[in-house]
Design a protein around this motif. Sequence first.
Motif, PDB file in Angstrom:
ATOM      1  N   GLY A  41       0.807  -1.224   0.000  1.00 22.57           N
ATOM      2  CA  GLY A  41       0.000   0.000   0.000  1.00 22.57           C
ATOM      3  C   GLY A  41       0.834   1.265   0.000  1.00 22.57           C
ATOM      4  N   LEU A  42       1.915   1.280   0.780  1.00 20.33           N
ATOM      5  CA  LEU A  42       2.780   2.462   0.820  1.00 20.33           C
ATOM      6  C   LEU A  42       3.498   2.672  -0.507  1.00 20.33           C
ATOM      7  N   VAL A  43       3.968   1.595  -1.120  1.00 14.73           N
ATOM      8  CA  VAL A  43       4.655   1.718  -2.414  1.00 14.73           C
ATOM      9  C   VAL A  43       3.676   2.154  -3.500  1.00 14.73           C
ATOM     10  N   ASP A  44       2.484   1.576  -3.524  1.00 19.31           N
ATOM     11  CA  ASP A  44       1.469   2.011  -4.492  1.00 19.31           C
ATOM     12  C   ASP A  44       1.201   3.508  -4.371  1.00 19.31           C
ATOM     13  N   THR A  45       1.105   4.000  -3.144  1.00 20.38           N
ATOM     14  CA  THR A  45       0.853   5.418  -2.907  1.00 20.38           C
ATOM     15  C   THR A  45       2.015   6.266  -3.409  1.00 20.38           C
ATOM     16  N   ALA A  46       3.244   5.827  -3.159  1.00 23.79           N
ATOM     17  CA  ALA A  46       4.429   6.560  -3.610  1.00 23.79           C
ATOM     18  C   ALA A  46       4.503   6.610  -5.137  1.00 23.79           C
ATOM     19  N   VAL A  47       4.207   5.508  -5.780  1.00 20.90           N
ATOM     20  CA  VAL A  47       4.231   5.464  -7.244  1.00 20.90           C
ATOM     21  C   VAL A  47       3.177   6.408  -7.811  1.00 20.90           C
TER      22      VAL A  47
END
Length: 122
Positions: A41-47
Amino acid sequence: MLAFRADRWAAKKAAAQAALAVAEWDYPLLDEHDFLKAVHGLVDTAVAAGGKRVSVHLADQDNKILVMVLNHQAGEQEVVGAVPAEVAVLRTIDACGGHTDHDGHAWWALLDAQPRPKKRLA
């Protein structure tokens, strides 16, 4: 630190590599589902927030695991968006948040690596 190109596959790759790294830290009670969901979830948000790459930083202390994801977005910085709700509501998340600095946007989550057992209804 784990680094990835900011593309649609970054979250899946990051979650898998982060899980391998943390597996060596000997936290047998860590909720793997929560950990994987938090990283994803955090990586998806960063992308989604932009930038060419993302990095995942992992740390542990006092039976807690910190996951921080940066999107290294250069140039003018806007206010960072909130941590996704699907991360914030995970049972083993003690705290989470985000901020913006000279390196870009960062989102983080602190997971309890020795959570209390789930309560059972009588």
